[in-house]
Design a protein around this motif. Sequence first.
Motif, PDB file in Angstrom:
ATOM      1  N   LEU A 126       1.001  -1.270   0.043  1.00 14.32           N
ATOM      2  CA  LEU A 126      -0.071   0.160  -0.014  1.00 14.32           C
ATOM      3  C   LEU A 126       0.737   1.289  -0.025  1.00 14.32           C
ATOM      4  O   LEU A 126       0.558   2.096  -0.590  1.00 14.32           O
ATOM      5  N   LYS A 127       2.072   1.279   0.563  1.00 13.10           N
ATOM      6  CA  LYS A 127       3.093   2.244   0.540  1.00 13.10           C
ATOM      7  C   LYS A 127       3.421   2.651  -0.719  1.00 13.10           C
ATOM      8  O   LYS A 127       3.406   3.770  -1.336  1.00 13.10           O
ATOM      9  N   ALA A 128       3.760   1.394  -1.443  1.00  9.80           N
ATOM     10  CA  ALA A 128       4.134   1.645  -2.636  1.00  9.80           C
ATOM     11  C   ALA A 128       3.167   2.008  -3.752  1.00  9.80           C
ATOM     12  O   ALA A 128       3.412   2.751  -4.553  1.00  9.80           O
ATOM     13  N   ALA A 129       1.984   1.339  -3.542  1.00 12.10           N
ATOM     14  CA  ALA A 129       0.826   2.046  -4.279  1.00 12.10           C
ATOM     15  C   ALA A 129       0.515   3.561  -4.228  1.00 12.10           C
ATOM     16  O   ALA A 129       0.298   4.450  -5.242  1.00 12.10           O
ATOM     17  N   SER A 130       0.699   4.008  -2.850  1.00  9.60           N
ATOM     18  CA  SER A 130       0.447   5.459  -2.598  1.00  9.60           C
ATOM     19  C   SER A 130       1.343   6.133  -3.494  1.00  9.60           C
ATOM     20  O   SER A 130       1.289   7.219  -3.837  1.00  9.60           O
ATOM     21  N   TYR A 131       2.669   5.807  -3.324  1.00  8.46           N
ATOM     22  CA  TYR A 131       3.693   6.280  -4.029  1.00  8.46           C
ATOM     23  C   TYR A 131       3.644   6.521  -5.444  1.00  8.46           C
ATOM     24  O   TYR A 131       3.820   7.597  -6.144  1.00  8.46           O
ATOM     25  N   ALA A 132       3.006   5.378  -6.178  1.00  7.36           N
ATOM     26  CA  ALA A 132       2.794   5.385  -7.528  1.00  7.36           C
ATOM     27  C   ALA A 132       1.722   6.171  -8.143  1.00  7.36           C
ATOM     28  O   ALA A 132       1.678   7.118  -8.993  1.00  7.36           O
ATOM     29  N   GLU A 133       0.437   6.449  -7.075  1.00 10.75           N
ATOM     30  CA  GLU A 133      -0.550   7.183  -7.299  1.00 10.75           C
ATOM     31  C   GLU A 133      -0.120   8.752  -7.332  1.00 10.75           C
ATOM     32  O   GLU A 133      -0.415   9.561  -8.145  1.00 10.75           O
ATOM     33  N   HIS A 134       0.726   9.065  -6.373  1.00 12.97           N
ATOM     34  CA  HIS A 134       1.444  10.324  -6.201  1.00 12.97           C
ATOM     35  C   HIS A 134       2.282  10.720  -7.415  1.00 12.97           C
ATOM     36  O   HIS A 134       1.997  11.934  -7.799  1.00 12.97           O
ATOM     37  N   HIS A 135       2.848   9.797  -8.009  1.00 14.73           N
ATOM     38  CA  HIS A 135       3.796  10.245  -9.212  1.00 14.73           C
ATOM     39  C   HIS A 135       3.301  10.021 -10.610  1.00 14.73           C
ATOM     40  O   HIS A 135       3.620  10.894 -11.210  1.00 14.73           O
ATOM     41  N   ILE A 136       2.364   9.070 -10.718  1.00 14.66           N
ATOM     42  CA  ILE A 136       2.234   8.823 -12.046  1.00 14.66           C
ATOM     43  C   ILE A 136       0.690   8.360 -12.230  1.00 14.66           C
ATOM     44  O   ILE A 136      -0.046   8.295 -13.165  1.00 14.66           O
ATOM     45  N   GLY A 137      -0.167   8.582 -10.924  1.00  6.64           N
ATOM     46  CA  GLY A 137      -1.584   8.329 -10.871  1.00  6.64           C
ATOM     47  C   GLY A 137      -2.430   9.475 -10.712  1.00  6.64           C
ATOM     48  O   GLY A 137      -2.227  10.646 -11.288  1.00  6.64           O
ATOM     49  N   CYS A 138      -3.548   9.133 -10.121  1.00  7.76           N
ATOM     50  CA  CYS A 138      -4.522  10.113  -9.956  1.00  7.76           C
ATOM     51  C   CYS A 138      -4.318  11.112  -8.920  1.00  7.76           C
ATOM     52  O   CYS A 138      -4.931  12.231  -8.983  1.00  7.76           O
ATOM     53  N   ALA A 139      -3.101  11.203  -8.348  1.00 11.42           N
ATOM     54  CA  ALA A 139      -2.939  12.157  -7.118  1.00 11.42           C
ATOM     55  C   ALA A 139      -1.209  12.786  -7.586  1.00 11.42           C
ATOM     56  O   ALA A 139      -0.888  13.372  -6.909  1.00 11.42           O
ATOM     57  N   GLN A 140      -1.081  12.683  -8.903  1.00  8.53           N
ATOM     58  CA  GLN A 140      -0.122  13.727  -9.149  1.00  8.53           C
ATOM     59  C   GLN A 140      -0.344  15.190  -9.014  1.00  8.53           C
ATOM     60  O   GLN A 140      -1.475  15.766  -9.123  1.00  8.53           O
ATOM     61  N   GLY A 141       0.631  15.889  -8.149  1.00 11.62           N
ATOM     62  CA  GLY A 141       0.588  17.140  -7.927  1.00 11.62           C
ATOM     63  C   GLY A 141      -0.080  17.217  -6.310  1.00 11.62           C
ATOM     64  O   GLY A 141      -0.246  18.427  -5.723  1.00 11.62           O
ATOM     65  N   VAL A 142      -0.597  16.091  -5.977  1.00  8.77           N
ATOM     66  CA  VAL A 142      -1.332  16.107  -4.515  1.00  8.77           C
ATOM     67  C   VAL A 142      -0.144  15.659  -3.667  1.00  8.77           C
ATOM     68  O   VAL A 142       0.200  14.409  -3.661  1.00  8.77           O
ATOM     69  N   ASP A 143       0.269  16.588  -2.613  1.00 10.18           N
ATOM     70  CA  ASP A 143       1.228  16.061  -1.710  1.00 10.18           C
ATOM     71  C   ASP A 143       0.755  15.498  -0.482  1.00 10.18           C
ATOM     72  O   ASP A 143       1.744  15.042   0.594  1.00 10.18           O
TER      73      ASP A 143
END
Length: 388
Positions: A193-210
């Motif tokens: 889940l930490k890996a998934a959160s990292y991926a969503e932050h960088h290349i998924g739906c949460a790009q630009g969301v810190d």
Amino acid sequence: MGTDDTHNGRLAVLGADNRAHCFAFIRRHGQQSITELAAHTKLSRPTVRTHIDAMKDMGLLHETEQPSQSQGGRPAASFTINASAAYLAVFDISKHEHRYLLCDISGTIRRALVKDVPGDLSIPQREALIEADLKELAETAAVPQEAIQRFSGSVGTQVSSAGAILEYADNVALLDDNFAKRLHAPVTLENDLKAASYAEHHIGCAQGVDNLVYTLAWHRVAAGIVLGGKIHRGFHDLAGELNLITSTDPTQDFAQDWNDWPTFLQVLKNAEGGSTKAQRSVKAFCQAAGTQTAFLAMSIDPEMIVLGGPLVHRSPYFVEEITSVLDQLLGNTPGIDIRLSQLRSWGPALGAALKGMEALETALIGAPSLEHTLRNTTDVEIPLPVKH
């Protein structure tokens, strides 16, 4: 450490960062000349030349001479990444499914595998399957084993910041802590889940969301948390692991329905078909999951909640029920954006790939390029969105 040593150390770090900057630009934009790199990186031509020569000597770059536009002029050299210089093998291990990626140093996914596995595998049986699958991954891509210079994995159990498997009394680990030692190259290991959160932050739906919470939509919630653009781990590396709280166990009325996700998926289908008993089970499940997610979210106050896990992209009925619970529970808040995972079931594997690429680049050029871009050239559908 003396003053001179400190100064030299800082210069070495600066040099590695500049080298990584050049490498990142070539990764993203392809073939580049010294002049083009100097213009885009704001580094001097001699500095760029030094770093390019170093990476070329390491076999990381190819040099190509371009025809000169002026008559009789010296051909201009340009540089591209030698994609086959090094490879990263990725594994994502959950109870019922194993996923694998083989990436080259340019960030291109060369091979992808998905394997359904029995949920009752012992640790030795599971590890034997993983080793065989990793061998198949390389062989079917015609990549020599020795060309794989890094492994990176995500696993559905608690993992420390040092990459060690954490074991607790009621927690069934999927891998032994010695598994990494049996692989021929260094291993980067992360909680799924930490890996998934990292991926969503960088290349998924949460790009630009810190600040975000990536939650496993399950009756015992676990989550990956990103705060200030970084994975939040907590003092004991257990941030987000609400599933370790025994009070979140399901009620006895529906315990058998909630045993695992394939079982509950059938319950969802029955509920959609009109079964009153199944509908009560789904409502109780979503109330438990939504309540835990809401309490976790309000203790962090994130900009976004990302709902992930195997159910959210398999059942619109489930999504409607759980978002309804969240909307009700969070109704008095200023408004937290609730999204479905854009990377779907590939999120943990893609997060492991991003972290593995960073580790591989650090080993080769001294610093990560932080070029969080992956390209898929396989026949397997992997939801890689355009990076913002």
